[in-house]
Design a protein around this motif. Structure first.
Motif: not given
Length: 109
Positions: A25-27, A29-31, A33-34, A37
């Motif tokens: 889930n953390h990965n 979320e980071k993806e 966000d990228r 952007e």
């Protein structure tokens, strides 16, 4: 004793699965966000190109209107002389817009 071992093994497996799930889930979320952007950057580039295209069409239509004055028999001589210089100025403006490389310098507003 076997029941306690089974409960401990199940608890350990559940703990491991929850840790793995949180990592995934953390990965994700980071993806996300990228990607958001990148979408913002693409949208900005698209809007900038749209602005440049709008300016180009405005200039082309203005040139067409000015050149249509040449068809008129009563076109003032001074206006007749100024039209080529105005066209050069518009082409210079197009060159400035083209060379701005996406910078919003206020030319197309």
């Amino acid at each position: 004793m076997k029941i306690i071992e089974a409960i401990l093994i199940c608890s350990f497996v559940i703990l491991c699965l929850s840790i793995i799930s949180e990592g995934i889930n953390h990965n994700l979320e980071k993806e996300l966000d990228r990607q958001q952007e990148l979408n913002k950057q693409i949208l900005g580039l698209l809007q900038n190109e749209k602005g440049k295209t709008d300016v180009l069409y405005k200039i082309i239509f203005h040139i067409r209107d000015e050149l249509s004055l040449l068809k008129l028999k009563d076109c003032p001589k001074e206006e007749f002389k100024n039209i080529p210089f105005e066209i050069i100025d518009w082409i210079d403006l197009l060159n400035k817009i083209h060379s701005s490389d996406g910078e919003n310098d206020g030319i197309h507003k």
